[in-house]
Design an enzyme around this catalytic site. Structure first.
Site, PDB file in Angstrom:
ATOM      1  N   GLU A 260      79.438  39.932  49.484  1.00 11.67           N
ATOM      2  CA  GLU A 260      79.299  39.685  48.051  1.00 11.67           C
ATOM      3  C   GLU A 260      78.603  38.342  47.937  1.00 11.67           C
ATOM      4  O   GLU A 260      79.229  37.286  47.971  1.00 11.67           O
ATOM      5  CB  GLU A 260      80.693  39.685  47.418  1.00 11.67           C
ATOM      6  CG  GLU A 260      80.685  40.072  45.964  1.00 11.67           C
ATOM      7  CD  GLU A 260      80.713  38.853  45.087  1.00 11.67           C
ATOM      8  OE1 GLU A 260      79.608  38.450  44.652  1.00 11.67           O
ATOM      9  OE2 GLU A 260      81.784  38.314  44.855  1.00 11.67           O
ATOM     10  N   CYS A 294      79.236  34.016  40.607  1.00 11.45           N
ATOM     11  CA  CYS A 294      78.125  34.803  41.144  1.00 11.45           C
ATOM     12  C   CYS A 294      77.592  35.724  40.060  1.00 11.45           C
ATOM     13  O   CYS A 294      76.461  36.185  40.127  1.00 11.45           O
ATOM     14  CB  CYS A 294      78.549  35.567  42.384  1.00 11.45           C
ATOM     15  SG  CYS A 294      79.993  36.541  42.104  1.00 11.45           S
TER      16      CYS A 294
HETATM   17  C1  UN1 Z   1      82.465  35.580  41.689  1.00 11.81           C
HETATM   18  O1  UN1 Z   1      81.866  34.803  40.964  1.00 11.81           O
HETATM   19  O2  UN1 Z   1      82.386  35.489  42.935  1.00 11.81           O
HETATM   20  O3  UN1 Z   1      83.094  39.276  37.083  1.00 11.81           O
HETATM   21  C2  UN1 Z   1      83.399  36.623  41.192  1.00 11.81           C
HETATM   22  C3  UN1 Z   1      83.445  38.098  37.123  1.00 11.81           C
HETATM   23  C4  UN1 Z   1      84.744  37.771  37.797  1.00 11.81           C
HETATM   24  C5  UN1 Z   1      84.554  37.636  39.266  1.00 11.81           C
HETATM   25  C6  UN1 Z   1      83.427  36.765  39.699  1.00 11.81           C
HETATM   26  N1  UN1 Z   1      85.687  38.823  37.520  1.00 11.81           N
HETATM   27  O4  UN1 Z   1      82.798  37.197  36.617  1.00 11.81           O
END
Ligand code: UN1
Length: 507
Positions: A260, A294
């Site tokens: 990820e 992310c």
């Molecule tokens: C991340 O930034 O690694 O969808 C995860 C989202 C959160 C998870 C982000 N539930 O923004």
């Protein structure tokens, strides 16, 4: 703050490894520093190679029993961990803010994400369904059964110091796996606090050692984990640079990975959009977690017909954002995680200007008594062109590229897809045709595509992850659990005669 630390069992100096309980580690001491004020919170003695080996041994021993428990029994233990997290939600949420810098509601939201994940995994523990297939041979039965995989390596990033572990840990646990967690060294205390909660529940159920933790440098402990033949699956969240290392090391020894990695998420606003809703969504997507998700909104693709009205309103909204202590309820944006994140943002802004980007708002580092510790910045809006090379990169900071376009939804999709990453995307439109095209096979190429819902803040029920350089992994909901198990095709012959497939008569 001291109350919270003691409630979570954080001491002045903490062991950096647990396997059925924290034990004395032998590595160098690191300090966890709060980005809120640059002050140290507590010390951690890191794990060495020998400490890693100890955790691994305990975990592997735990696997021998854990895999034989019924999955619903394992689910029940995960349910209890979820319950323990509910009890510590407030303290743990605040620790996330203190150590990582996200605002309190987001810290609490992250713990809620863990709780939701525990509930999901508990339900799932009664639904790890296999298949029955029709055999081509008389009186044969063919099935597909799922078995535990073994030791799972979990590498988590600083930006979601607790939730992302739970996506992996709770699924892996109900699937019958054991695990070793290497968190980001920027947020070791969050990991220690979570591990203590899990350790207590596991020990009370006689399952100590199922979930283990090692805090140590990527170059030693991290690389050891990647090269360890006893780990058939590594789930890693972080930068593309890290992901490449994980993928290469795992490939060499035929291990599986769930990656990820970086996102470069676009929010498209069509001319027919509900503009108020889109505006609020951009704000949460681009400024939330100070642009360090992310899934953060990095590109705003604006239909030219509304550019002139939308951008001034957005700039105005940015002006109202209160920046400061993330534990102050009025604050909307806390600090970046550390000074080097600030330096990276400033470097990116320099490149942006060189490549012809125009700063519409922000762009500066914040200092003075109100902003201690050197990690505060202004959220930034840049008027950009999609062909600027930096727009195709992920800068982990609150920089939003506003990119006006004309040419309808087809053009928006073309720009949206023309980056190396493929995590999250969304379109704001009231047109069914625009929406359906965006979601179709000729639409967004991302793992996540939304209509009138922003790029970040995904629910745990869906599979989470993305395509292209994002790495292709899926975590959390849907059938992500299958990655944590091995699939076995079983054929049972009860005919009393030997029958070969494909009608072969042999001898
Ligand atoms: C991340 O930034 O690694 O969808 C995860 C989202 C959160 C998870 C982000 N539930 O923004």
């Amino acid at each position: 703050m001291r109350d919270i630390l003691s409630e979570l069992g954080i001491e002045a100096t903490n062991s950096g490894a647990s396997a059925g309980g924290f034990f004395d580690t032998h590595g160098e001491i690191i300090e966890s520093v709060s980005p809120i004020d640059g002050k140290p919170i507590a010390k951690i003695r890191q794990a060495t190679a020998e400490d890693y080996e100890r955790a691994m041994q305990v975990g592997l021993e735990a696997f021998a029993t854990w895999r034989t428990l019924g999955a619903p029994k394992r689910g029940e233990i995960v349910r209890q961990i979820g319950h323990a997290l509910r009890e510590k939600k407030e303290a743990l949420g605040q620790l996330v803010s203190l150590e990582m810098g996200k605002i309190k509601v987001e810290g609490l939201g992250e713990v809620q994400e863990m709780i939701d994940m525990a509930d999901f995994a508990t339900g799932l523990s009664r639904q790890l369904y296999g298949l029955v297939m029709q055999s081509e041979r008389k009186f044969h039965r063919m099935t597909e059964t799922w078995h535990p995989l073994g030791m799972v390596g979990i590498i988590s990033a600083f930006n979601f110091p607790v939730a992302v572990w739970s996506w992996n840990a709770f699924l892996a646990a109900v699937c019958g796996d054991v695990m070793i967690w290497k968190p980001s060294s920027l947020v070791p205390l969050c990991a220690i606090a979570v591990q203590k909660i899990a350790d207590r529940v596991l020990a009370a159920n006689g399952c100590a050692g199922v979930m283990t933790l090692v805090i140590g440098p990527g170059s030693s402990v991290g690389q050891r984990l990647l090269d360890d033949k006893r780990i058939p699956l590594i789930s890693a969240t972080g930068s593309n640079q890290m992901g490449e290392r994980v993928a290469m090391s795992a490939a060499k020894r035929y291990a599986r990975t769930i990656l990820e990695l970086g996102g470069n998420n676009a929010l498209v606003v069509m001319g027919d959009a509900n503009v108020d809703m889109a505006l609020r969504s951009v704000l949460f997507g681009a400024v939330g977690t100070a642009g360090q998700r992310c899934t953060s909104t990095r590109r705003l693709l604006l239909d030219k017909s509304i550019e002139k009205t939308f951008l001034p309103r957005l700039v105005n909204a940015y002006k109202q954002i209160k920046i400061g202590d993330p534990l102050d309820p009025k604050t909307l944006m806390g600090p970046l995680v550390d000074k080097s994140a600030v330096a990276d943002m400033m470097k990116a802004l320099k490149i942006i200007k060189e490549q012809g980007g125009e700063i519409l708002y922000g762009g500066k580092e914040l200092s003075g008594a109100q902003y201690p510790g050197g990690c505060y910045v202004e959220p930034t809006i840049v008027l950009a062109r999609p062909d600027m090379p930096i727009v195709r990169e992920e800068t982990f900071a609150p920089i939003l590229y506003a990119i006006p376009f004309s040419g309808g939804v087809e053009k928006a999709i073309e720009i949206q897809n023309n980056v190396p990453q493929g995590l999250s995307s969304c379109i704001y439109t009231e047109s069914l045709t625009n929406a359906e095209r965006f979601l179709s096979a000729v639409g967004s190429d991302c793992g996540i595509a939304n209509v009138n819902v922003g790029t970040s803040g995904a629910e745990i029920g869906g599979a989470f992850g993305g395509e292209k350089e994002t790495g292709g992994g899926r975590e959390a909901g849907s059938d992500s659990w299958k990655q944590y198990m091995r699939r076995q095709t079983q054929t049972i012959n009860w005919s009393g005669e030997l029958g070969l497939a494909q009608g072969i008569q042999f001898g």
